[in-house]
Scaffold this motif. Structure first.
Motif, short mmCIF file in Angstrom:
data_model
loop_
_atom_site.label_atom_id
_atom_site.label_comp_id
_atom_site.label_asym_id
_atom_site.label_seq_id
_atom_site.Cartn_x
_atom_site.Cartn_y
_atom_site.Cartn_z
N GLN A 7 0.46 -1.15 0.15
CA GLN A 7 -0.05 0.57 -0.22
C GLN A 7 0.90 0.99 0.50
N SER A 8 1.40 0.98 0.85
CA SER A 8 2.93 2.73 0.49
C SER A 8 3.47 2.77 -0.21
N ALA A 9 4.11 1.67 -1.47
CA ALA A 9 4.85 1.72 -2.73
C ALA A 9 3.36 2.07 -3.58
N LEU A 10 2.28 2.41 -3.77
CA LEU A 10 1.03 2.05 -3.90
C LEU A 10 0.75 3.54 -4.09
N ASN A 11 1.13 3.77 -2.55
CA ASN A 11 0.96 5.47 -2.71
C ASN A 11 2.09 6.10 -3.42
N ASN A 12 3.14 5.62 -3.64
CA ASN A 12 4.15 6.68 -4.54
C ASN A 12 3.93 6.55 -5.68
N VAL A 13 2.76 5.57 -6.47
CA VAL A 13 2.85 5.97 -8.01
C VAL A 13 1.16 6.20 -8.19
N ARG A 14 0.82 6.62 -7.11
CA ARG A 14 -0.73 7.15 -6.94
C ARG A 14 -0.97 8.27 -7.84
N PRO A 15 0.28 9.42 -8.01
CA PRO A 15 0.65 10.73 -7.81
C PRO A 15 0.63 10.81 -9.91
N SER A 16 0.52 9.87 -10.30
CA SER A 16 1.11 9.88 -11.24
C SER A 16 -0.07 9.41 -12.16
N LEU A 17 -0.78 8.35 -11.70
CA LEU A 17 -1.97 7.65 -12.39
C LEU A 17 -3.03 9.09 -11.83
N ALA A 19 -2.21 11.91 -12.37
CA ALA A 19 -2.35 13.49 -13.10
C ALA A 19 -2.78 13.54 -14.44
N ASP A 20 -2.97 11.97 -14.69
CA ASP A 20 -3.44 11.29 -15.95
C ASP A 20 -5.17 11.66 -15.80
N GLY A 21 -6.02 11.70 -14.45
CA GLY A 21 -7.29 11.60 -14.74
C GLY A 21 -7.24 9.81 -13.93
N GLY A 22 -6.39 9.27 -13.40
CA GLY A 22 -6.64 7.89 -12.47
C GLY A 22 -6.50 7.19 -11.62
N ASP A 23 -6.51 6.24 -11.30
CA ASP A 23 -6.30 5.75 -9.80
C ASP A 23 -5.74 4.37 -10.39
N VAL A 24 -5.18 3.96 -8.96
CA VAL A 24 -5.05 2.33 -8.23
C VAL A 24 -5.51 2.31 -7.08
N GLU A 25 -6.39 0.81 -6.86
CA GLU A 25 -6.72 0.49 -5.60
C GLU A 25 -6.22 -0.98 -5.69
N LEU A 26 -5.67 -1.06 -3.92
CA LEU A 26 -5.48 -2.22 -3.86
C LEU A 26 -5.86 -3.56 -3.32
N VAL A 37 -4.78 -5.90 -7.83
CA VAL A 37 -5.00 -4.10 -7.71
C VAL A 37 -6.11 -4.16 -8.89
N LYS A 38 -7.18 -2.67 -8.68
CA LYS A 38 -8.14 -1.94 -9.93
C LYS A 38 -7.43 -1.44 -10.09
N LEU A 39 -7.49 -0.74 -11.74
CA LEU A 39 -8.03 0.99 -11.87
C LEU A 39 -8.41 1.05 -12.02
N THR A 40 -8.65 2.78 -11.82
CA THR A 40 -9.72 3.19 -12.08
C THR A 40 -10.61 4.37 -12.28
N MET A 55 3.91 -2.54 -16.53
CA MET A 55 5.62 -2.53 -16.93
C MET A 55 5.75 -0.93 -16.19
N GLY A 56 4.82 -0.32 -15.41
CA GLY A 56 5.02 0.10 -14.72
C GLY A 56 4.40 0.37 -13.21
N ILE A 57 3.44 0.12 -12.53
CA ILE A 57 2.93 -0.84 -11.47
C ILE A 57 3.79 -1.86 -10.59
N GLU A 58 3.75 -3.10 -11.69
CA GLU A 58 4.60 -4.19 -10.94
C GLU A 58 6.06 -4.14 -11.27
#
Length: 74
Positions: A7-17, A19-26, A37-40, A55-58
């Motif tokens: 979850q902590s690592a995903l929180n580091n990725v989240r701002p990039s997603l 910025a493009d209008g998306g997000d990721v949920e664990l 994960v679920k891309l939203t 290529m990005g999240i994994e």
């Protein structure tokens, strides 16, 4: 503990997603290191979502949390 690290690592990725209008949920972290994960938002319907996922999240999660073996979208 593993779920908290992921979850902590995903929180580091989240701002990039975001910025493009998306997000990721664990969704879950399995004992074998499989992270679900679920891309939203915009990421949920994006044609590049699978590439973002693998290529990005994994890649990032494997680097930050060595116990992660694979990331799957649900």
């Amino acid at each position: 503990m593993l779920e908290e690290q992921v979850q902590s690592a995903l929180n580091n990725v989240r701002p990039s997603l975001q910025a493009d209008g998306g997000d990721v949920e664990l969704v879950s972290v399995a004992d074998d290191g499989t992270v679900s994960v679920k891309l939203t938002g915009a990421c949920g319907g994006c044609p590049m979502a699978q590439m973002t996922l693998k290529m990005g999240i994994e890649n990032y999660l494997k680097k930050e949390v060595p116990q992660v073996t694979t990331v799957v979208g649900v």
